[in-house]
Design a protein around this motif. Structure first.
Motif, PDB file in Angstrom:
ATOM      1  N   ARG A 179       0.846  -1.209   0.000  1.00 22.23           N
ATOM      2  CA  ARG A 179       0.000   0.000   0.000  1.00 22.23           C
ATOM      3  C   ARG A 179       0.876   1.252   0.000  1.00 22.23           C
ATOM      4  N   ALA A 180       1.855   1.261   0.885  1.00 20.69           N
ATOM      5  CA  ALA A 180       2.726   2.430   1.008  1.00 20.69           C
ATOM      6  C   ALA A 180       3.513   2.654  -0.284  1.00 20.69           C
ATOM      7  N   ALA A 195      -6.858  -0.018  -3.787  1.00 19.80           N
ATOM      8  CA  ALA A 195      -6.636   1.300  -4.390  1.00 19.80           C
ATOM      9  C   ALA A 195      -7.401   1.488  -5.692  1.00 19.80           C
ATOM     10  N   LEU A 222       2.638   1.812  -3.400  1.00 20.56           N
ATOM     11  CA  LEU A 222       1.745   2.324  -4.440  1.00 20.56           C
ATOM     12  C   LEU A 222       1.463   3.809  -4.236  1.00 20.56           C
ATOM     13  N   ARG A 223       1.258   4.217  -2.973  1.00 21.09           N
ATOM     14  CA  ARG A 223       0.989   5.627  -2.687  1.00 21.09           C
ATOM     15  C   ARG A 223       2.224   6.478  -2.952  1.00 21.09           C
ATOM     16  N   ALA A 224       3.359   6.045  -2.457  1.00 21.60           N
ATOM     17  CA  ALA A 224       4.576   6.851  -2.554  1.00 21.60           C
ATOM     18  C   ALA A 224       4.973   7.120  -4.004  1.00 21.60           C
ATOM     19  N   HIS A 225       4.714   6.160  -4.882  1.00 24.86           N
ATOM     20  CA  HIS A 225       5.124   6.303  -6.287  1.00 24.86           C
ATOM     21  C   HIS A 225       3.954   6.648  -7.208  1.00 24.86           C
ATOM     22  N   ARG A 226       2.789   6.891  -6.607  1.00 27.08           N
ATOM     23  CA  ARG A 226       1.588   7.286  -7.374  1.00 27.08           C
ATOM     24  C   ARG A 226       1.326   6.309  -8.530  1.00 27.08           C
ATOM     25  N   ASP A 283      -0.497   3.845 -10.958  1.00 25.62           N
ATOM     26  CA  ASP A 283      -1.878   3.710 -11.444  1.00 25.62           C
ATOM     27  C   ASP A 283      -2.109   2.443 -12.261  1.00 25.62           C
TER      28      ASP A 283
END
Length: 275
Positions: free
Chosen positions: A201-202, A232, A204-208, A210
Motif C-alpha cells: 500500500r505504502a 486502491a 503504491l501511494r509513494a510512487h503514485r 496507477d
C-alpha cells in the motif's frame, strides 16, 4: 533394511522456487523443514537440486546442489543417464516454460519419470480489475490505455518487451539489477519477497502507481500487491502462465510431490521406516 547393493534412489529437482526448497527439505533427513527422524520419509534418497544460476545470491536448498544449464534437452537427458537419476521433478517457476519443455523431452528420452510441481495460480476476486493477457508483449500493448505510472513486477529478464514505451514511467522491482534494453523512464527497486499488504500500500501511494503488471506466479509471498491494488482501485495486467507439457502429472505442493515419490518407491520408503 534397504538393499546394500542398491544405491540410493536419486531424485533431481529443477529448482529455484520456494516449493523446490521445501521439497528438498522434506526429502533430506535432518534438514530444516524435514519430518521428525522417526517419520522421515526417505533417508535412502539422494537429492540433487539444479539451479539455473540467474540469481547472484540464490537461497540454497538442502541436499546436493548444482548450478548452471544442461545444454538443452539432449544435455539434460545425458545428465540424467550419467548420474543415474530415478525421478525428475520440475519445480521451476511457472513461467520457466523453456526449462519445462526441455525437462519433458529429456525425461522421455532418458526414460525417467517426471513430475511437475506447480503452485496454484491466482484467482481474481470481488473488486479486482484484472486485464489478463497471454504474453509480455500483450501486456506492453495494453498499458497506454490503462495508465502512465506502472509498477512492473514481471522480473528483470523481460524488460525488453517494454523498452519501446517511452511515455510511461516504470517502477521495476527485481531481486537483481536489470540490464538493457529496458524502458527509458524507469526506477529500479531491488527487493525480495515476501511482501506485506501494508508495505505494498505504502509503495503504491509513494510512487503514485496507477497500473500494476504481474505474471500469474501464484506465490503467496508476492500476492500482497494484488490486495493493495484492489483496495486502491488500480487495474492489474496479469500475464497468464504457460501450460504444463502434455501428459505430465502435476503436484500442487511439496506434500503431493512426496506422495508421488512414495507411490513410485514404496519399498524404499518402507525400508526407511524400519530403521
Amino acid at each position: 533394511m534397504p538393499d546394500a547393493a542398491r544405491p540410493p534412489r536419486h531424485v533431481l529437482i529443477l529448482g529455484g522456487t520456494t516449493e523446490a526448497r521445501r521439497l528438498a527439505a522434506a526429502l533430506v533427513p535432518g534438514a530444516a523443514g524435514s519430518p521428525e527422524p522417526a517419520q522421515a520419509p526417505e533417508p535412502v534418497l539422494r537429492v540433487t537440486t539444479s539451479l539455473a544460476g540467474r540469481v547472484a545470491a540464490p537461497r540454497l536448498p538442502a541436499g546436493e546442489v548444482r548450478i548452471g544449464g544442461f545444454g538443452g534437452p539432449e544435455g539434460l537427458a545425458r545428465w540424467l543417464r550419467e548420474h543415474a537419476v530415478d525421478a525428475l521433478i520440475d519445480a521451476t517457476h511457472p513461467f520457466a516454460d523453456t526449462i519445462s519443455h526441455n525437462a519433458a523431452l529429456a525425461a522421455a528420452t532418458a526414460h525417467v519419470p517426471l513430475l511437475v510441481l506447480r503452485r496454484p495460480g491466482w484467482v481474481p476476486g470481488p473488486g479486482d480489475n484484472w486485464h489478463q493477457v497471454t504474453s509480455l508483449d500483450e501486456a506492453a500493448a495494453a498499458l497506454p490505455a490503462l495508465g502512465s505510472r506502472i509498477f512492473l513486477t514481471t522480473g528483470r529478464m523481460g524488460l525488453a518487451h517494454f523498452a519501446h514505451l517511452t511515455d510511461p514511467w516504470f517502477l521495476v522491482r527485481s531481486v537483481d539489477a536489470p540490464e538493457p534494453p529496458h524502458p527509458p523512464r524507469m526506477e529500479v527497486l531491488l527487493d525480495r519477497g515476501p511482501f506485506t499488504v501494508e508495505g505494498e500500500r505504502a509503495l503504491l501511494r509513494a510512487h503514485r502507481i496507477d497500473v500494476l503488471v504481474t505474471k500469474d506466479s501464484g506465490a503467496a509471498a508476492t500476492a500482497a500487491k494484488l490486495t493493495a491494488a484492489r483496495e486502491a482501485g488500480i487495474p492489474v495486467v496479469v500475464v497468464r502462465r504457460p501450460p504444463v507439457p502434455d501428459g505430465v502429472p502435476v503436484a500442487a505442493n511439496p506434500a503431493e510431490a512426496v506422495n508421488w515419490l512414495r507411490a513410485r518407491y514404496r519399498s524404499a520408503f518402507n525400508a526407511a521406516g524400519s530403521h
